[in-house]
Scaffold this motif. Structure first.
Motif, PDB file in Angstrom:
ATOM      1  N   THR A   1     -18.785   9.438  -8.430  1.00  0.00           N
ATOM      2  CA  THR A   1     -17.642  10.246  -7.976  1.00  0.00           C
ATOM      3  C   THR A   1     -16.772   9.507  -6.953  1.00  0.00           C
ATOM      4  OG1 THR A   1     -18.887  11.254  -6.147  1.00  0.00           O
ATOM      5  CG2 THR A   1     -19.016  12.342  -8.296  1.00  0.00           C
ATOM      6  N   MET A   2     -17.174   8.326  -6.557  1.00  0.00           N
ATOM      7  CA  MET A   2     -16.426   7.572  -5.543  1.00  0.00           C
ATOM      8  C   MET A   2     -15.036   7.198  -6.058  1.00  0.00           C
ATOM      9  SD  MET A   2     -17.552   4.077  -3.529  1.00  0.00           S
ATOM     10  CE  MET A   2     -17.505   3.031  -4.996  1.00  0.00           C
ATOM     11  N   LYS A   3     -14.053   7.236  -5.143  1.00  0.00           N
ATOM     12  CA  LYS A   3     -12.682   6.876  -5.469  1.00  0.00           C
ATOM     13  C   LYS A   3     -12.252   5.682  -4.622  1.00  0.00           C
ATOM     14  CE  LYS A   3     -11.185  11.460  -6.995  1.00  0.00           C
ATOM     15  NZ  LYS A   3     -12.547  11.979  -7.112  1.00  0.00           N
ATOM     16  N   VAL A   4     -11.709   4.679  -5.303  1.00  0.00           N
ATOM     17  CA  VAL A   4     -11.249   3.462  -4.650  1.00  0.00           C
ATOM     18  C   VAL A   4      -9.765   3.289  -4.945  1.00  0.00           C
ATOM     19  CG1 VAL A   4     -11.531   0.959  -4.473  1.00  0.00           C
ATOM     20  CG2 VAL A   4     -13.520   2.406  -4.927  1.00  0.00           C
TER      21      VAL A   4
ATOM     22  N   VAL B   1       4.696   1.576   0.843  1.00  0.00           N
ATOM     23  CA  VAL B   1       5.315   2.867   0.501  1.00  0.00           C
ATOM     24  C   VAL B   1       4.265   3.953   0.279  1.00  0.00           C
ATOM     25  CG1 VAL B   1       6.718   4.104  -1.198  1.00  0.00           C
ATOM     26  CG2 VAL B   1       7.401   1.828  -0.455  1.00  0.00           C
ATOM     27  N   ASN B   2       3.386   3.742  -0.691  1.00  0.00           N
ATOM     28  CA  ASN B   2       2.320   4.711  -0.963  1.00  0.00           C
ATOM     29  C   ASN B   2       0.937   4.183  -0.588  1.00  0.00           C
ATOM     30  OD1 ASN B   2       3.983   6.747  -2.108  1.00  0.00           O
ATOM     31  ND2 ASN B   2       4.062   5.603  -4.028  1.00  0.00           N
ATOM     32  N   GLY B   3       0.874   2.918  -0.193  1.00  0.00           N
ATOM     33  CA  GLY B   3      -0.423   2.285   0.063  1.00  0.00           C
ATOM     34  C   GLY B   3      -1.305   2.999   1.052  1.00  0.00           C
ATOM     35  N   PRO B   4      -0.859   3.184   2.292  1.00  0.00           N
ATOM     36  CA  PRO B   4      -1.724   3.845   3.283  1.00  0.00           C
ATOM     37  C   PRO B   4      -2.079   5.275   2.878  1.00  0.00           C
ATOM     38  CG  PRO B   4       0.032   2.633   4.369  1.00  0.00           C
ATOM     39  CD  PRO B   4       0.364   2.639   2.914  1.00  0.00           C
ATOM     40  N   GLY B   5      -1.107   6.016   2.325  1.00  0.00           N
ATOM     41  CA  GLY B   5      -1.377   7.402   1.943  1.00  0.00           C
ATOM     42  C   GLY B   5      -2.437   7.512   0.870  1.00  0.00           C
ATOM     43  N   GLU B   6      -2.301   6.724  -0.204  1.00  0.00           N
ATOM     44  CA  GLU B   6      -3.292   6.743  -1.282  1.00  0.00           C
ATOM     45  C   GLU B   6      -4.637   6.244  -0.778  1.00  0.00           C
ATOM     46  OE1 GLU B   6      -3.357   7.863  -4.239  1.00  0.00           O
ATOM     47  OE2 GLU B   6      -1.289   8.147  -4.893  1.00  0.00           O
ATOM     48  N   SER B   7      -4.623   5.253   0.097  1.00  0.00           N
ATOM     49  CA  SER B   7      -5.875   4.697   0.624  1.00  0.00           C
ATOM     50  C   SER B   7      -6.628   5.721   1.459  1.00  0.00           C
ATOM     51  CB  SER B   7      -5.582   3.448   1.464  1.00  0.00           C
ATOM     52  OG  SER B   7      -5.014   2.437   0.658  1.00  0.00           O
ATOM     53  N   LYS B   8      -5.882   6.534   2.212  1.00  0.00           N
ATOM     54  CA  LYS B   8      -6.520   7.563   3.035  1.00  0.00           C
ATOM     55  C   LYS B   8      -7.130   8.674   2.178  1.00  0.00           C
ATOM     56  CE  LYS B   8      -3.561   6.842   7.092  1.00  0.00           C
ATOM     57  NZ  LYS B   8      -2.478   7.424   7.926  1.00  0.00           N
ATOM     58  N   LEU B   9      -6.547   8.924   0.996  1.00  0.00           N
ATOM     59  CA  LEU B   9      -7.053   9.977   0.123  1.00  0.00           C
ATOM     60  C   LEU B   9      -8.287   9.535  -0.665  1.00  0.00           C
ATOM     61  CD1 LEU B   9      -3.680  11.379  -1.254  1.00  0.00           C
ATOM     62  CD2 LEU B   9      -5.222  12.497   0.356  1.00  0.00           C
TER      63      LEU B   9
ATOM     64  N   ILE C   1     -12.510   4.764  -0.281  1.00  0.00           N
ATOM     65  CA  ILE C   1     -12.178   3.453   0.276  1.00  0.00           C
ATOM     66  C   ILE C   1     -10.849   3.027  -0.315  1.00  0.00           C
ATOM     67  CG2 ILE C   1     -12.919   1.059   0.599  1.00  0.00           C
ATOM     68  CD1 ILE C   1     -15.703   1.884  -0.134  1.00  0.00           C
ATOM     69  N   GLY C   2      -9.949   2.543   0.528  1.00  0.00           N
ATOM     70  CA  GLY C   2      -8.660   2.093   0.020  1.00  0.00           C
ATOM     71  C   GLY C   2      -8.152   0.897   0.778  1.00  0.00           C
ATOM     72  N   ILE C   3      -7.366   0.104   0.082  1.00  0.00           N
ATOM     73  CA  ILE C   3      -6.754  -1.058   0.700  1.00  0.00           C
ATOM     74  C   ILE C   3      -5.276  -1.079   0.347  1.00  0.00           C
ATOM     75  CG2 ILE C   3      -7.349  -2.590  -1.240  1.00  0.00           C
ATOM     76  CD1 ILE C   3      -7.666  -4.851   0.832  1.00  0.00           C
TER      77      ILE C   3
ATOM     78  N   SER D   1       4.256  -7.684   6.527  1.00  0.00           N
ATOM     79  CA  SER D   1       3.324  -8.557   7.241  1.00  0.00           C
ATOM     80  C   SER D   1       2.145  -8.893   6.343  1.00  0.00           C
ATOM     81  CB  SER D   1       2.814  -7.868   8.510  1.00  0.00           C
ATOM     82  OG  SER D   1       3.892  -7.571   9.376  1.00  0.00           O
ATOM     83  N   PRO D   2       1.659 -10.141   6.364  1.00  0.00           N
ATOM     84  CA  PRO D   2       0.584 -10.580   5.458  1.00  0.00           C
ATOM     85  C   PRO D   2      -0.791 -10.078   5.875  1.00  0.00           C
ATOM     86  CG  PRO D   2       1.192 -12.361   6.913  1.00  0.00           C
ATOM     87  CD  PRO D   2       2.148 -11.238   7.227  1.00  0.00           C
ATOM     88  N   VAL D   3      -0.903  -8.763   6.019  1.00  0.00           N
ATOM     89  CA  VAL D   3      -2.180  -8.159   6.388  1.00  0.00           C
ATOM     90  C   VAL D   3      -2.462  -6.994   5.455  1.00  0.00           C
ATOM     91  CG1 VAL D   3      -2.031  -8.857   8.810  1.00  0.00           C
ATOM     92  CG2 VAL D   3      -1.073  -6.645   8.082  1.00  0.00           C
ATOM     93  N   ALA D   4      -3.739  -6.624   5.334  1.00  0.00           N
ATOM     94  CA  ALA D   4      -4.146  -5.561   4.413  1.00  0.00           C
ATOM     95  C   ALA D   4      -5.072  -4.581   5.117  1.00  0.00           C
ATOM     96  CB  ALA D   4      -4.844  -6.166   3.196  1.00  0.00           C
ATOM     97  N   PRO D   5      -4.548  -3.457   5.590  1.00  0.00           N
ATOM     98  CA  PRO D   5      -5.410  -2.463   6.229  1.00  0.00           C
ATOM     99  C   PRO D   5      -6.334  -1.800   5.207  1.00  0.00           C
ATOM    100  CG  PRO D   5      -3.177  -1.609   5.992  1.00  0.00           C
ATOM    101  CD  PRO D   5      -3.127  -3.046   5.593  1.00  0.00           C
ATOM    102  N   VAL D   6      -7.582  -1.587   5.607  1.00  0.00           N
ATOM    103  CA  VAL D   6      -8.573  -0.927   4.770  1.00  0.00           C
ATOM    104  C   VAL D   6      -8.926   0.413   5.407  1.00  0.00           C
ATOM    105  CG1 VAL D   6     -10.927  -1.036   3.845  1.00  0.00           C
ATOM    106  CG2 VAL D   6      -9.522  -3.108   3.929  1.00  0.00           C
ATOM    107  N   PHE D   7      -8.949   1.459   4.586  1.00  0.00           N
ATOM    108  CA  PHE D   7      -9.263   2.802   5.065  1.00  0.00           C
ATOM    109  C   PHE D   7     -10.563   3.280   4.430  1.00  0.00           C
ATOM    110  CE2 PHE D   7      -4.767   2.142   5.360  1.00  0.00           C
ATOM    111  CZ  PHE D   7      -4.376   2.769   6.535  1.00  0.00           C
ATOM    112  N   ILE D   8     -11.412   3.926   5.236  1.00  0.00           N
ATOM    113  CA  ILE D   8     -12.657   4.507   4.743  1.00  0.00           C
ATOM    114  C   ILE D   8     -12.687   5.982   5.127  1.00  0.00           C
ATOM    115  CG2 ILE D   8     -15.177   4.550   4.972  1.00  0.00           C
ATOM    116  CD1 ILE D   8     -15.186   1.571   5.242  1.00  0.00           C
ATOM    117  N   ASP D   9     -12.844   6.828   4.113  1.00  0.00           N
ATOM    118  CA  ASP D   9     -12.895   8.279   4.317  1.00  0.00           C
ATOM    119  C   ASP D   9     -11.746   8.778   5.185  1.00  0.00           C
ATOM    120  OD1 ASP D   9     -15.159   8.585   2.722  1.00  0.00           O
ATOM    121  OD2 ASP D   9     -16.530   8.236   4.405  1.00  0.00           O
TER     122      ASP D   9
END
Length: 405
Positions: free
Chosen positions: A335-338, A345-353, A356-358, A366-374
């Motif tokens: 059931t995990m969603k990645v 534009v939609n990256g942080p929002g989809e990652s937060k939902l 795990i999201g990147i 900026s050449p960085v990639a924030p990662v969100f967990i739960d």
């Protein structure tokens, strides 16, 4: 909105239960010559490992019938316990009579009332197959097909329709004949002595709108579990889209207890694609979960790099490869969603939902990639090793989130 499934009898096939109280089951069918035990066993194993929960195979000759026990034994030796369904046409009564082990070791018989026989022989031969199912405590599927519909029944219904003041179209009469054939045969089986909870029904056609119409009618007139699928979906994207449109619409209405996606494979192509598509239909509709879901954006002018595509593909392959082990060790991981997104534009929002999201950098970001967990920011990745680092984060999350003690 939750889908409310139609109430049906519960039917046991091998060790699997199907009906409205149980998960919708994925079924597939071999295309090997059943007389060739080696090829048939290998293909059944492939379908099973891909996720098929019931597998149908052609039993068209007495020799094929004589091989069922050997096929079943070989599968057992491989640790594969999957229900096998014998697909009988024209001569099923003879094959079952000549091969008691075939009748015993199959888990279900598929009977097509359109080609059991004609005249008085039809009732005799149908009754023999039903009595064999009763003697061996086996369920049956009454499988009516558009292309092999009982011609006498159809002619009788056409004649009656022609006498009406306002006759129905020939197409509607054919749809009605499909439903009538299935229900008449099911009731006949019950009169012979087969319990209602040993019967599954299907009425397969090749066009989406016909499929939806026939099954809506069938569902309103009986409480038997229903097996869904187009009888000839076609090849490639056409077959996938047609199957999804037909099966998906019916599932949304709560109709359907087993499904098969009858794709025509390309020469040399694996048969397992039909299993994967069936699973994806159920998972996309939120009816079942088979493997973690990867959400990825389609890309646009803001995503000039293909890095997010490579990451999404690699993570998806990685998750699929891990599932045979993970599903035994980490219950619920399916059931995990990645989320793997390509810009801000939609990256942080989809990652937060997602679990795990990147959010990878888009054009001029900026050449960085924030990662969100739960839902919360966990870490920011940068550099040339983002794919491997993100994969490690996913693996550690699975171990901490889904491990049972």
């Amino acid at each position: 909105m939750d889908i409310i499934r139609r109430k049906t009898h519960s039917v046991k096939i091998g060790k699997i239960y199907l009906g409205s109280n149980y998960p919708i089951v994925v079924q597939s069918m071999t295309n090997t010559d059943t007389e060739d035990v080696e090829k048939t066993v290998n293909q059944i194993a492939q379908l099973y490992k891909a996720g098929s929960e019931i597998i149908r195979l052609t039993v068209n000759t007495s020799i094929a019938g004589s091989k069922i026990k050997e096929i079943k034994d070989r599968l057992t030796d491989m640790g594969i316990q999957v229900p096998l369904v014998g697909d009988f046409h024209f001569n099923g009564h003879k094959i079952l009579a000549e091969n008691p082990d075939c009748a015993k070791y199959l888990d279900k018989y598929r009977i097509n009332p359109g080609n059991v026989g004609s005249g008085s022989k039809k009732d005799q031969q149908f009754a023999y197959m039903i009595k064999t199912a009763i003697d061996n405590d086996k369920p049956i599927r009454i499988g009516v097909n558009w292309g092999s519909l009982d011609q006498k029944l159809l002619a009788d219904m056409m004649n009656l329709n022609g006498k009406l003041t306002q006759p129905l179209s020939a197409e509607i009469v054919m749809r009605n004949a499909l439903v009538e054939s299935a229900l008449q045969s099911a009731n006949q089986a019950i009169e012979i002595g087969l319990p209602a909870d040993k019967i599954i029904i299907s009425c397969k056609v090749s066009q989406v709108q016909d499929l939806i119409s026939v099954y809506k009618d069938l569902a309103a007139k009986c409480s038997f579990p229903l097996h869904l699928g187009l009888t000839e979906a076609g090849m490639g994207t056409k077959g996938i889209v047609a199957s999804t449109a037909g099966i998906g619409n019916l599932l949304q209405m709560g109709i359907g207890d087993t499904i098969r996606v009858s794709l025509t494979p390309k020469v040399g192509e694996s048969r397992t694609n039909e299993v994967i598509v069936a699973q994806e239909i159920l998972q996309t509709m939120g009816l079942r979960s088979f493997t973690p879901t990867v959400t990825a954006c389609p890309g646009c002018g803001r995503t000039s790099s293909d890095y997010f595509q490579k990451l999404a593909e690699q993570i998806q392959v990685y998750l699929q490869e891990q599932m045979p082990v993970w599903q035994k060790t980490y219950p619920g991981v399916e059931t995990m969603k990645v989320a793997v997104m390509g810009c801000v534009v939609n990256g942080p929002g989809e990652s937060k939902l997602a679990n795990i999201g990147i959010s990878l950098p888009g054009k001029d970001e900026s050449p960085v990639a924030p990662v969100f967990i739960d839902g919360s920011k966990y870490v920011t990745l940068k550099g040339d090793n983002i794919i491997k680092e993100f994969q490690n984060i996913v693996e550690n999350y699975v171990k901490s989130k889904y491990l049972t003690t």
